[in-house]
Design an enzyme around this catalytic site. Structure first.
Site, short mmCIF file in Angstrom:
data_model
loop_
_atom_site.label_atom_id
_atom_site.label_comp_id
_atom_site.label_asym_id
_atom_site.label_seq_id
_atom_site.Cartn_x
_atom_site.Cartn_y
_atom_site.Cartn_z
NE ARG B 364 51.48 47.01 43.35
CZ ARG B 364 50.77 45.95 43.74
NH1 ARG B 364 49.46 46.04 43.80
NH2 ARG B 364 51.37 44.83 44.06
NE ARG B 482 44.75 43.46 46.28
CZ ARG B 482 45.83 42.72 46.06
NH1 ARG B 482 46.57 42.28 47.04
NH2 ARG B 482 46.19 42.43 44.81
CG LEU B 488 46.19 35.82 47.97
CD1 LEU B 488 47.52 35.08 47.78
CD2 LEU B 488 45.12 35.18 47.10
C1 LIG Z 1 47.10 37.88 38.45
C2 LIG Z 1 46.72 38.18 39.85
C3 LIG Z 1 47.66 38.05 40.87
C4 LIG Z 1 47.32 38.31 42.19
N1 LIG Z 1 48.27 38.16 43.15
C5 LIG Z 1 47.93 38.37 44.45
C6 LIG Z 1 48.88 38.16 45.48
O1 LIG Z 1 50.02 37.80 45.25
N2 LIG Z 1 48.49 38.36 46.76
C7 LIG Z 1 47.23 38.74 47.08
O2 LIG Z 1 46.94 38.88 48.26
N3 LIG Z 1 46.31 38.94 46.11
C8 LIG Z 1 46.62 38.76 44.81
N4 LIG Z 1 45.67 38.96 43.84
C9 LIG Z 1 44.29 39.31 44.21
C10 LIG Z 1 43.53 38.07 44.71
O3 LIG Z 1 43.91 36.96 43.97
C11 LIG Z 1 42.01 38.20 44.59
O4 LIG Z 1 41.60 39.43 45.03
C12 LIG Z 1 41.30 37.16 45.43
O5 LIG Z 1 41.80 35.89 45.15
C13 LIG Z 1 39.79 37.18 45.24
O6 LIG Z 1 39.22 36.09 45.92
P1 LIG Z 1 37.67 35.91 46.07
O7 LIG Z 1 37.44 34.66 46.82
O8 LIG Z 1 37.08 37.15 46.63
O9 LIG Z 1 37.09 35.79 44.61
P2 LIG Z 1 37.47 34.82 43.37
O10 LIG Z 1 38.59 33.93 43.66
O11 LIG Z 1 37.55 35.72 42.19
O12 LIG Z 1 36.23 33.90 43.24
C14 LIG Z 1 35.01 34.30 42.67
C15 LIG Z 1 34.09 33.12 42.67
O13 LIG Z 1 32.78 33.56 42.41
C16 LIG Z 1 32.20 32.78 41.40
N5 LIG Z 1 31.24 33.63 40.71
C17 LIG Z 1 31.42 34.90 40.29
N6 LIG Z 1 30.28 35.37 39.77
C18 LIG Z 1 29.38 34.39 39.87
C19 LIG Z 1 28.01 34.27 39.53
N7 LIG Z 1 27.32 35.27 38.99
N8 LIG Z 1 27.39 33.08 39.75
C20 LIG Z 1 28.06 32.04 40.31
N9 LIG Z 1 29.34 32.12 40.67
C21 LIG Z 1 29.98 33.27 40.45
C22 LIG Z 1 33.32 32.27 40.57
O14 LIG Z 1 32.93 31.07 39.94
C23 LIG Z 1 34.39 32.04 41.64
O15 LIG Z 1 34.17 30.78 42.22
C24 LIG Z 1 46.00 38.71 42.51
C25 LIG Z 1 45.06 38.84 41.49
C26 LIG Z 1 45.42 38.61 40.18
C27 LIG Z 1 44.39 38.82 39.13
#
Ligand SMILES: Cc1cc2nc3c(=O)[nH]c(=O)nc-3n(C[C@H](O)[C@H](O)[C@H](O)COP(=O)(O)OP(=O)(O)OC[C@H]3O[C@@H](n4cnc5c(N)ncnc54)[C@H](O)[C@@H]3O)c2cc1C
Ligand code: SF4
Ligand code: FES
Lengths: 246, 684
Positions: B364, B482, B488
């Site tokens: 990548r 990563r 996920l």
């Molecule tokens: C397009 C795309 C494709 C991807 N594909 C893959 C894949 O195929 N496989 C893989 O493993 N990973 C993939 N990833 C990465 C993965 O999706 C993310 O890293 C992961 O889902 C993050 O999860 P999380 O629960 O940490 O945070 P998030 O799902 O980003 O959740 C953040 C949460 O925090 C809340 N929040 C944030 N700031 C505040 C605040 N100040 N006050 C209140 N609430 C707040 C939001 O409302 C949300 O609920 C992909 C990412 C992208 C962008």
């Protein structure tokens, strides 16, 4: 391109609200509909007018946050979400009317933003499989037939946007409801709660003030995820069966 | 005695602690004490997590309901934790900025989730998943954490299937797998191109079930603006009700941040519009260390920028590189031509030319950098976009290279390609208006994921007692890079299995002394947030928040993007400092603070992005080595491969806030391996 935009402005839930007209120049064909609104908002800000409030987050057609009635159609003229609608679907000189979802169960919060928390409350009332964390059986111990799993998947793709409700003359959420009932009801894991689920979800749907389904079908034609209309038949079938089971 | 043994009793390290000799960032930071994460049990790696679970103290079910936990974020990490802790009987308060927890950014993930189930019998195991992850992260992650991640990965799949997540299945009804991200085994579980959505809905539904049960209280359209610290412990948050504008305080016995990544510091990224760093950054300012902030993952196959008004970028699955040939015109004059009119001999298949062994399948980071160099040279394709240079001048660039499916269509037939990539190619056509079966697709790299985040120990606790951090918001599992399908996995591992175990040990210290709204620390945090909001509303300058965010993004992308160098990073730090002044004296936010105000929301976020941006540049400046997503131009092999310097930089850089105008303090945590040996990454 140059556009005339008629946009619903409403300062808050208790405000009356009205359509306001704006002229916008310099719109490119490559912009998404929401980027066109971003451009308008920059212009408004420079003229010291408060920008138009609208919902969006992923801008990829998957989170279900965006929600606009565009020229009277939920998410506009194409079968997609508002964020994935592009300005090449419009012509130079067009007048576009932009309003929020219209449904009494989705009260307006501000301008183009509505409150869809009724959907969360429907899910709270049975829209899940009760599986405790840490005690799940080995995943392959319960095979799921592929055709059923496919149908479960196809209906699980509902993004909870609410276009179906906005498009329905009765303000019914039956397509949303049917999608979840079908998703969980097609899987072996979903069977134990199948009939209690349908009763409590429908109960909450009605309590939220969503209308009844009279098979008009506007919902399915507005649905950006092409949830098929027959999920409503499955919903009704499960509901009838649940009545018999008591 | 080898280095590191003093805190790894009974284990034999395979490497020495590094000793930094270069100091490019001298003057920009202060060196602090070393950090030691001694929280992981020592023994054999495969037994550490089991040992810890056994050692952890438990909380009696009757006492759980007297303990309050705040969880900010409802993505995979936060949603799963809320569901699990709620089910265990704790009082959970869950926060998100969207109108429903179901919309958290995790929903956008396309590819899949890894687990070492070895369903294909191709030799997969917890150890192999662990090994691939540590190696893929260029040996910049902690081995105990990563092993645990691999170990619980199988439970995740069981859990999700039990919840009704519709993973892809074989005809016999068993789960299907694919190989992903260049890994040699098939360990990726997927639900078409929407795995993130399905996993998130599973967690969301489990959480809503707890809302109905009364154990989880959900606060949507609430944004956390600060963390409340009482007697050196996290005891609550300050949040803004985004509908009424009211600034509220919420108190609890422990606080969990599961707030996702900060890729939007670059303005354009594949992240959701609202993704921000505020929660983590506010915690950082209150004492939580920010680790490895410069580690950004850039994904090579995104749909390119089309114009200055673009608000975000969309990912195209990387699998396209298996069938697509990547090229640009040899002659800059041809860049405006229809690509179908450019004859074979005038096309430069640059990856195949420069990296003949790997061609279009180079890693990548190399694929991304090469595309950038081609466009910098003036051989990019697609619409010309204005790029405001940080010196204020405007230059025109075409930011795209062709990904050509032509040869594959000829070889395999259109049907086969359609079957393989249908959804994806439709999405491409919708966004670009071009038919990828007829015209070569255009792609360009985009910011996608951040490996940096709040520093946490083995228990997922930050350097603030009682403040935990999970998912993309912490730094812990992916090192400098990563692998696909592993974010996920980390989100759900943290949310369903790890945090619910480790936080319990902390909560077992309860009941904690009651804190109420009148406590001076609470009042102070509340007033701080109120005055910040007031300040933002009263600057009444000329510039939109958006334009400042864009400018920051340009600086970050230019100097702290795919190729970072000492000079550029120093320039960037200066520019960011100026931009910070500009922001606080010349930003314009209209409307009122007492109602829904999206510009105010953005202003609060961008203010923090600016400060984070500066720290990212300092971190990148300090690390004069290339590893994973961090490519320092000064440190490369002759073939342009990333050149790591383990002897100098095998550490986690954990930054302490140095005060409003002070320099950040660097705490190093040595990365000492006992179960794995560091090797140079090689793809030859
Ligand atoms: C397009 C795309 C494709 C991807 N594909 C893959 C894949 O195929 N496989 C893989 O493993 N990973 C993939 N990833 C990465 C993965 O999706 C993310 O890293 C992961 O889902 C993050 O999860 P999380 O629960 O940490 O945070 P998030 O799902 O980003 O959740 C953040 C949460 O925090 C809340 N929040 C944030 N700031 C505040 C605040 N100040 N006050 C209140 N609430 C707040 C939001 O409302 C949300 O609920 C992909 C990412 C992208 C962008
Ligand atoms: S059924 Fe379709 S229209 Fe209705 S909420 Fe789901 S995705 Fe939206
Ligand atoms: S913004 Fe997410 S679906 Fe439109």
């Amino acid at each position: 391109m140059k556009l005339t935009l008629k946009i619903w402005r409403q300062a808050g839930a208790s405000d009356k609200g009205a359509l306001k007209t704006y002229e916008l120049d310099g719109v490119s064909q490559d912009m998404s509909f929401l980027e066109m609104l971003d451009l308008l908002n920059e212009q408004l800000l420079h003229n010291n007018e408060e920008p138009v409030a609208f919902d969006s987050d992923c801008r990829e057609g998957i989170c279900g946050m965006c929600s606009l009635m565009i020229n009277g159609e939920a998410h506009g003229p194409e079968v997609t979400t508002t964020c994935q609608l592009h300005m090449r679907s419009f012509k130079d000189g067009d007048t576009i009317t932009i309003e929020p979802w219209r449904a009494s169960s989705f009260p307006i919060v501000k301008d183009l933003i509505v409150d869809r928390s009724a959907f969360d409350r429907i899910i709270q009332n049975g829209g899940y499989i009760s599986a405790g964390t840490g005690s799940a059986p080995e995943a392959n111990s319960v095979p799921a037939p592929r055709d059923k799993a496919m149908r479960a998947f196809n209906t699980a793709t509902c993004i909870g946007c609410g276009a179906c409700v906005a498009a329905c003359p009765n303000g019914s959420a039956s397509l949303f409801l049917g999608a979840k009932i079908t998703h969980l009801g097609e899987l072996p894991q979903g069977q134990p709660e199948r009939y209690s689920r349908v009763q409590s979800m429908v109960g909450q749907h009605d309590a939220e003030g969503f209308g009844g389904c009279t098979n008009i079908g506007e919902c399915a034609s507005a649905c950006p995820k092409e949830i098929p209309l027959d999920v409503i038949s499955q919903l009704n079938k499960d509901l009838r069966k649940s009545m018999i089971l008591g | 005695m080898a280095a590191g043994t003093h805190y790894l009793p009974g284990l034999t390290p395979t490497n020495e602690a590094s000793v930094q000799k270069s100091d490019d960032a001298a003057g920009y930071y202060v060196l602090g004490d070393k950090l030691v994460d001694a929280k992981a049990p020592t023994g054999p790696i495969a037994e550490r997590w089991t040992t810890r679970k056994f050692e952890n103290r438990l909380v009696n079910p009757a006492n759980r309901r007297k303990l309050d936990v705040i969880i900010v974020g409802t993505g995979l990490a936060g949603g799963a934790a809320a569901a699990t802790l709620g089910e265990a009987g704790y009082n959970v308060k869950s926060f998100c900025y969207q109108d429903s927890p179901r919309r958290a950014h995790s929903i956008a993930a396309q590819g899949g989730i890894n687990a070492s189930k070895n369903y294909k019998g191709d030799g997969d195991s917890d150890y192999r998943l662990f090994y691939d992850t540590v190696k893929g992260g260029d040996y910049r992650s902690r081995e105990s954490n990563v092993y645990r991640l691999a170990e619980v990965s199988t439970n995740i799949i069981d859990q999700c299937v039990a919840q009704g997540v519709p993973f892809a299945r074989e005809y016999g009804g068993l789960l299907d797998n694919r190989s992903f991200g260049g890994v040699q085994v098939s360990r990726t579980f997927y639900a078409r191109g929407q795995t993130g959505q399905q996993l998130l809905l599973g967690a969301y539904q489990a959480m809503e079930r707890q809302v109905a049960a009364g154990t989880v209280e959900q606060f949507t359209r609430h944004e956390m603006l600060d963390v409340i610290i009482v007697d050196e412990k996290a005891r609550g948050i300050v949040a803004r009700n985004m509908v009424t504008g009211e600034i509220e305080t919420h108190l609890a016995d422990a606080v969990v941040l599961a707030t996702g990544g900060y890729g939007n510091v670059f303005y354009l990224s594949t992240n959701a519009m609202g993704s921000n760093v505020m929660a983590a950054w506010r915690a950082h300012r209150k004492g939580a260390y920010m680790a490895n902030p410069c580690y950004t993952q850039i994904h090579p196959t995104c749909i390119p920028v089309t114009g200055a008004h673009q608000s975000k970028l969309t990912l195209m699955s990387e699998s396209l590189r298996n069938d697509g040939r990547i090229w640009v015109p040899k002659n800059a004059e041809d860049c405006t031509k229809d690509p179908r009119d450019i004859p074979e001999e005038d096309r430069d298949y640059f990856l195949e030319r420069i990296y003949p062994a790997f061609g279009n399948l180079v890693p990548r980071d190399i694929a991304s950098r090469s595309a950038k160099y081609m466009c910098d040279e003036g051989r990019g394709v697609g619409p010309e976009v204005d790029e405001t240079q940080p010196d204020g001048s405007v230059k025109k660039f075409r930011r795209g290279v062709y990904l050509d499916l032509g040869a594959a269509i000829e070889r395999l037939g259109k049907d086969k390609i359609e079957e393989k990539y249908d959804n994806l190619l439709d999405m491409y056509e919708r966004i670009t208006g071009e038919n990828p079966y007829e015209v070569p697709m255009r792609i360009y790299p985009a910011v996608h994921y951040v490996m940096g985040g709040l520093w946490v120990d083995y228990e997922l606790q930050t350097s603030i007692t009682g403040l935990f951090c999970t998912g993309e918001a912490n730094f812990s599992d992916h090192g400098a890079n990563r692998l696909g399908a592993s974010a996920l996995m980390q989100g759900l591992a943290d949310g369903y299995f790890v945090l619910p175990n480790t936080i319990t040990d902390y909560l077992a210290d309860g009941p904690f002394e009651k804190v109420d709204e009148s406590h001076p620390a609470v009042v102070e945090a509340l007033d701080g947030v109120k005055s910040r909001v007031e300040k933002l509303m009263n600057i009444n300058g000329e510039r939109s928040v958006e334009s400042i965010h864009k400018e920051l993004g340009q600086i970050m992308w230019e100097y702290c993007g795919m190729d970072r160098r000492e000079e550029g990073l120093k320039t960037a730090i200066g520019l960011i400092r100026d931009l910070k002044k500009e922001f606080w004296t010349n930003v314009k936010v209209l409307g009122s603070a007492d109602s829904l105000n999206q510009d105010l929301e953005k202003a609060n976020r961008v203010a923090d992005f600016i400060e984070l941006g500066e720290l990212m540049c300092i971190d990148a400046l300090n690390r004069r080595e290339s590893c994973g997503g961090h490519f320092r131009g000064e440190s490369q092999t002759e073939e342009g491969e990333a050149l790591r310097h383990d002897e100098e930089f095998a550490y986690v850089a954990a930054w302490e806030f140095g005060g409003e105008d002070g320099a950040p303090v660097l705490h190093k945590e040595d990365l000492i391996y006992t179960a794995i040996e560091m090797k140079q990454r090689s793809y030859k």
